[in-house]
Write a protein that holds these residues in place. Structure first.
Motif, PDB file in Angstrom:
ATOM      1  N   ARG A  59       0.867  -1.192   0.000  1.00 33.97           N
ATOM      2  CA  ARG A  59       0.000   0.000   0.000  1.00 33.97           C
ATOM      3  C   ARG A  59       0.890   1.224   0.000  1.00 33.97           C
ATOM      4  NH1 ARG A  59      -5.207  -1.561  -1.173  1.00 33.97           N
ATOM      5  NH2 ARG A  59      -5.533  -3.583  -0.219  1.00 33.97           N
TER       6      ARG A  59
ATOM      7  N   PRO B 122      -1.767   6.792   0.951  1.00 34.60           N
ATOM      8  CA  PRO B 122      -3.226   6.680   0.795  1.00 34.60           C
ATOM      9  C   PRO B 122      -3.904   8.015   0.488  1.00 34.60           C
ATOM     10  CG  PRO B 122      -2.621   6.591   3.123  1.00 34.60           C
ATOM     11  CD  PRO B 122      -1.325   6.660   2.346  1.00 34.60           C
TER      12      PRO B 122
ATOM     13  N   GLY C 245      -7.560   1.554  -2.312  1.00 40.28           N
ATOM     14  CA  GLY C 245      -6.574   1.585  -1.220  1.00 40.28           C
ATOM     15  C   GLY C 245      -5.153   1.851  -1.664  1.00 40.28           C
ATOM     16  N   ASN C 246      -4.955   2.355  -2.870  1.00 44.63           N
ATOM     17  CA  ASN C 246      -3.622   2.583  -3.425  1.00 44.63           C
ATOM     18  C   ASN C 246      -2.678   1.405  -3.162  1.00 44.63           C
ATOM     19  OD1 ASN C 246      -1.714   3.809  -4.949  1.00 44.63           O
ATOM     20  ND2 ASN C 246      -1.147   5.360  -3.434  1.00 44.63           N
TER      21      ASN C 246
ATOM     22  N   ARG D 113      -7.740   2.676   7.830  1.00 44.24           N
ATOM     23  CA  ARG D 113      -7.278   2.552   6.456  1.00 44.24           C
ATOM     24  C   ARG D 113      -6.366   1.323   6.382  1.00 44.24           C
ATOM     25  NH1 ARG D 113      -6.062   8.620   4.476  1.00 44.24           N
ATOM     26  NH2 ARG D 113      -7.123   7.880   2.632  1.00 44.24           N
TER      27      ARG D 113
END
Ligand code: ATP
Length: 449
Positions: free
Chosen positions: A45, A48, A56-57, A414
């Motif tokens: 990830r 964000p 969620g990149n 996140r």
């Protein structure tokens, strides 16, 4: 002679379906017998807070070993599959693929660290094509090479977690996920080294996503054994097409590395900012909580939005003069708001004392005194005694917030948020041998056979 090849790709998906890990898992199935995996597939990830992300990149990297000819076959499979499967018809889908042979250059590792918190441009990423052992392939505008480099350059040498992913049959994409809810609770209780399966406070199951993507469930945890055990206890009520376990930087806080003075903040950065509350918390329309902090350089608004639920109530107890460290993403100035830090977590460093002032008591009869007028002292309404010298009593109020770190509830976490339960964990140095990786991945790839 066997050689190492690192492969990563990103930006293959759109909100209309598909997802980068699904494509990656399809590719794993295709190449598994051709080469050796020297790590589990990595799900990385990145920042964000960048504007282009679909969800969620996330980007995916494979780290494999094989003969030149086998590696070439794999290279072609990856390019062919990304071209075939990526949602190229969507103008926001701009895949990028990166290949690095043998050692990952330190420049790529450096870019990857920056991609966790900064905004990188496509030309900046493209320059890495000039490194001898790096190859970048762009489709559409090729923005995906940023995420691909970000993933390839992050071999997860520090803290990491695992995610066990189960995928749906294509015929079920877009329909409600069918799963035995009780079995999730059982799996959660039986596997203390998995986390964030359920938000008990808000009665919400967290392992099944809501969107139209092909993921059926994702179980996150500290060890492979534990995420696999949890999956074995979960009862899906629909057919599952594929399984895979990813090693990942999810839930490690890896995006919070850089501290900024307020006057250096720029849109879309992931930042750590130390400051003192200078405008006390208040709610705005939509039930979002706003306050502002200042340091020696400037001041900035900070926001905890409605979806962060109880987090807002906790932070509403902050008072002017309290010193805090805010971890969050910088939201650019909008029509209705100045540049703002979207708070992801907050640490309280020091609290001011708060007082109330009350009238003193009568020495003769014990009753609470009344003011006798400005600068005239107090008088007792019960026994008429007068006190010219008495002063109001100062009483310290208990603060409803403590010197600690505050996080939103699990439902508002996140992908990179390090949950409280893993706050003191660091999985660094816990790696698998190549033979064990092969064994476990073979089991996952062949689970239907
Ligand atoms: P999913 O989570 O479903 O895989 P996503 O949220 O990862 O989707 P993408 O469609 O991959 O979204 O889009 C993210 C885009 O942002 C990619 O093109 C990626 O290369 C780019 N990107 C990633 N990190 C950065 C960064 N730090 N700076 C600039 N661009 C970035």
């Amino acid at each position: 002679m066997k050689k190492e090849l690192h492969i990563a790709f990103d930006d293959t998906d759109s909100l209309k379906g598909s997802c980068t890990t699904h494509l990656a898992t399809l590719i794993v199935h295709e190449i598994f017998d051709q080469v050796d995996f020297i790590d589990f597939p990595n799900l990385i990830r990145l920042n964000p807070n960048i504007p282009h992300k679909t969800r969620g990149n996330g980007a995916v990297a494979f780290r494999i070993e094989g003969d030149n000819s086998d590696l070439e076959v794999v290279r072609e499979v990856v390019i062919k599959t990304v071209k075939k499967m990526a949602r190229l018809e969507d103008e926001n889908t701009n895949p990028g693929i990166a290949f690095v042979s043998n050692t990952i250059p330190k420049e790529v590792k450096h870019l990857s660290k920056r991609a966790m918190w900064a905004v990188i441009s496509i030309p900046e990423a493209e320059e890495f094509n000039s490194l001898a052992n790096v190859e970048l392939i762009k489709l559409g505008n090729g923005r995906g090479i940023i995420g691909a480099l970000g993933a390839i350059g992050n071999p997860l040498e520090n803290d990491f977690t695992y995610e066990h992913l189960a995928y749906r049959m294509p015929k079920n994409f877009g329909t409600k996920r069918m799963i035995d809810r009780e079995s999730i609770l059982t799996a959660d209780k039986a596997t203390p080294l998995t986390f964030s399966n359920v938000d008990y406070k808000y009665n919400s199951i967290m392992i099944t996503p809501r969107g139209a993507d092909p993921v059926f469930s994702g179980i996150r945890g500290e060890t492979i054994d534990e995420v696999m055990k949890a999956w074995s206890l979960v009862k899906p009520l629909e057919e599952i097409s594929m399984l895979m376990v990813y090693r990942t930087n999810q839930h490690t806080n890896q995006h919070f590395v850089k501290e900024f003075p307020i006057n250096q903040l720029k849109p879309h950065l992931s930042v750590i900012v130390h400051g003192t509350i200078n405008k006390k918390p208040y709610y705005i329309e939509g039930s979002h909580l706003i306050f502002s902090i200042r340091d020696d350089t400037d001041e900035i608004d900070c926001a905890a939005y409605e979806p962060t639920k109880s987090f807002r109530g906790e932070l509403s107890n902050l008072a002017i003069g309290d010193n805090v460290t805010v971890f969050g993403g910088v939201r650019p100035t909008g029509e209705k708001h100045p540049m703002t830090i979207n708070i992801e977590r907050l640490r309280v460093n020091s609290l001011v004392k708060q007082f109330i002032y009350e009238n003193p008591f009568c020495d003769k009869c014990g009753a609470r005194l009344k003011s006798a007028g400005k600068n005239k002292g107090f008088k007792c309404q019960k026994c008429s005694a007068v006190y010219r010298e008495k002063k109001q009593l100062e009483k310290e109020l208990p603060r409803k917030i403590s010197l600690k770190e505050y996080l939103p509830p699990i439902i508002a976490h996140r992908h990179l948020t390090k949950p409280l339960e893993r706050m003191n964990r660091d999985n660094k140095n816990k790696r698998f041998r190549k033979s064990d990786i092969t064994k476990i991945m073979r089991m996952l790839v062949n689970f239907r056979k």
